[in-house]
Design an enzyme around this catalytic site. Structure first.
Site, PDB file in Angstrom:
ATOM      1  N   GLY A 248       0.774  -1.231   0.000  1.00 50.63           N
ATOM      2  CA  GLY A 248       0.000   0.000   0.000  1.00 50.63           C
ATOM      3  C   GLY A 248       0.807   1.283   0.000  1.00 50.63           C
ATOM      4  N   PRO A 294       4.324  -5.185  -0.999  1.00 52.10           N
ATOM      5  CA  PRO A 294       3.977  -4.052  -1.844  1.00 52.10           C
ATOM      6  C   PRO A 294       3.882  -4.454  -3.316  1.00 52.10           C
ATOM      7  CG  PRO A 294       6.283  -3.937  -1.197  1.00 52.10           C
ATOM      8  CD  PRO A 294       5.719  -5.143  -0.544  1.00 52.10           C
ATOM      9  N   GLY A 295       3.014  -3.787  -4.053  1.00 51.73           N
ATOM     10  CA  GLY A 295       2.903  -4.006  -5.495  1.00 51.73           C
ATOM     11  C   GLY A 295       3.208  -2.726  -6.248  1.00 51.73           C
ATOM     12  N   ARG A 333      -7.646   3.378 -15.062  1.00 49.03           N
ATOM     13  CA  ARG A 333      -7.642   4.069 -13.773  1.00 49.03           C
ATOM     14  C   ARG A 333      -8.266   5.476 -13.790  1.00 49.03           C
ATOM     15  NH1 ARG A 333      -3.594   5.180 -11.224  1.00 49.03           N
ATOM     16  NH2 ARG A 333      -4.360   4.764  -9.135  1.00 49.03           N
ATOM     17  N   CYS A 364     -15.284   4.031 -27.283  1.00 42.61           N
ATOM     18  CA  CYS A 364     -16.604   4.641 -27.440  1.00 42.61           C
ATOM     19  C   CYS A 364     -17.231   4.897 -26.079  1.00 42.61           C
ATOM     20  CB  CYS A 364     -17.483   3.749 -28.294  1.00 42.61           C
ATOM     21  SG  CYS A 364     -16.751   3.471 -29.893  1.00 42.61           S
ATOM     22  N   GLU A 365     -16.666   5.828 -25.376  1.00 42.22           N
ATOM     23  CA  GLU A 365     -17.077   6.199 -24.014  1.00 42.22           C
ATOM     24  C   GLU A 365     -16.640   7.643 -23.819  1.00 42.22           C
ATOM     25  OE1 GLU A 365     -18.192   5.100 -21.016  1.00 42.22           O
ATOM     26  OE2 GLU A 365     -18.687   3.069 -21.668  1.00 42.22           O
TER      27      GLU A 365
END
Ligand SMILES: *Cc1c(COP(=O)(O)O)cnc(C)c1O
Length: 440
Positions: A248, A294-295, A333, A364-365
């Site tokens: 984190g 951790p990542g 994200r 298409c957003e």
């Protein structure tokens, strides 16, 4: 921008990463392209492990592979002597494909399937982090089948919640994850593990959140966890051999975040290791083996994404859009969390910023915006946009939305580059499709 030794602007005015000119990378690999700085990843891994050994002397670091998962990253982790955390059969399978020794892996998840547990146990997974009572029975049964014992940790919910800049100690016990200390659930789970035939209780796990800036949040978690460990030791005569304090640690995304170098990342680990050593001494508990996982901080800043500018839409006096050859399918994200990023024109990195534009994806957003209102030089079709800090939770969350093929991932290191993940093809997209459904 958080430029570093291996991420900088070269004498040609081009962005350079891992000793490779991004303009050359685009010539060779095209866009969109995920680029991962392998040496940076290795440096963070080494520094974390070293810090644990130096400050606490008894522990290891695991990489939370959900942040960025592909076979090559497991190879790197194996070579660095890292442990890994896996959360699905797919991650386990990928690790096995890479030849990663599963005894250095631990398996997380709030709903591990029996088939996933079977895959994990039959391949000798080191630790399973138990998240609910049903799982204990399932693990016991599978262990019987293979005639093995299984080390487990209990995922606990210490009531410390941290998200970005704030952390609180709550009495909340309604999390999807873990067993609460407060209502006795954690003790019940521990006792069930101890009473089981094949599970070996090793200790406790917690993970208090993600993108946490304040190191004190981790020290608080250590304090709450060790209070509980002491209670177990004194009141129940249960000894905790291992403590896993999750991941984190925050990374740099934009100017409002602190800039980190590898040493500064290590301050998180130092805080945890130091707090744990002090708690062990002052509370007189058996010194547990320390694991962290951790990542984001291992791979986040190691990655950039390169795109080409396509169509430019200037709605006069209102907004100017640069459309790029990627978008929410390779980086969800911004759309998912309103995440912010920084970018530059990688082929004109020294040019002065002249205008404010919005970098739009091709999906298409309307929400498919990578960066809203960023200052850039006046861009032309074909210019290269580099978006920073895309190493974590971009490729691993990518999709084939709009049947876009996933960009390849390349690793760069010391002036060299190579595929970690090859480009997807249209044929890959239809591989499992049935043209006309046969009903029976
Ligand atoms: C996501 C996660 C991590 C890694 O978190 P980062 O923010 O990427 O460091 C570690 N442990 C658990 C249990 C997680 O769910």
């Amino acid at each position: 921008m958080n430029y570093k030794d291996t991420l900088k602007i070269n004498e040609k005015g081009h962005l350079e990463i891992g000793g490779c000119d991004t303009v050359d990378l685009v010539k060779k690999y095209s866009t969109p392209l995920y680029v991962m700085d392998e040496s940076y990843i290795r440096n963070v891994c080494r520094a974390y492990t070293k810090t644990i050994k130096k400050v606490y002397g008894y522990g290891d670091c695991a990489y939370a592979s959900k942040a960025f998962c592909c076979a090559a990253i497991y190879t790197v982790m194996q070579e660095e002597g890292m442990h890994v955390d896996v959360v699905s059969g797919g991650e386990i399978y990928t690790a096995l494909k890479a030849g990663f020794d599963l005894k250095n892996a631990h398996f997380h998840g709030n709903n591990k399937y029996e088939s996933e547990l079977d895959l994990a146990i039959s391949n000798g997974i080191g630790t399973i982090v138990v998240d609910n009572l049903d799982e204990i029975d399932m693990i016991d049964k599978i262990c019987d089948k293979y005639n093995v014992k299984q080390n487990v940790l209990i995922r606990s919910n210490p009531g410390v919640e941290a998200h970005t800049h704030e952390y609180i100690q709550t009495t909340r016990i309604d999390s999807k994850f873990g067993f609460s200390f407060k209502n006795g659930d954690c003790l019940e789970a521990i006792k069930k593990v101890i009473a089981s035939k094949n599970l070996v209780f090793k200790g406790l796990h917690c993970h208090i959140g993600s993108q946490i800036f304040d190191k004190n949040a981790f020290a608080l978690a250590v304090d709450v966890m060790t209070d509980y460990i002491k209670k177990l030791q004194v009141e129940e005569n249960i000894i905790v051999d291992e403590i896993n304090l999750g991941g984190g640690y925050a990374v740099y995304y934009t100017e409002s975040d602190p800039k980190y170098n590898v040493e500064q990342y290590c301050e998180y680990v130092e805080t945890i290791a130091d707090a744990l050593q002090k708690a062990v001494d002052s509370k007189n508990i058996k010194k547990p083996y320390l694991m962290i996982e951790p990542g984001r901080s291992i791979v986040g800043e190691a990655g950039i994404t390169l795109y080409s500018v396509g169509n430019i839409k200037d709605i006069k006096g209102v907004k100017k859009y640069l459309a790029i050859d990627g978008g929410m399918y390779d980086n969800i994200r911004p759309a998912l969390y309103d995440a912010k990023y920084e970018a530059i024109l990688a082929n004109r990195a020294n040019d002065k910023n002249e205008e404010i534009v919005t970098i739009a994806g091709k999906c298409c957003e309307s929400g498919d915006i990578i960066i809203k209102d960023i200052e850039l030089p006046k861009a032309n079709r074909g210019d290269i946009v580099a978006v920073f800090t895309t190493g974590a939770y971009c490729y691993s969350m990518a999709s084939n939305y709009n049947r876009n093929v996933l960009p390849p991932v390349i690793f760069v290191n010391n002036g060299k580059s190579g595929y970690a993940v090859k480009p997807q093809t249209y044929e890959d997209l239809v591989r499992n499709d049935i043209i006309k459904v046969e009903m029976e």
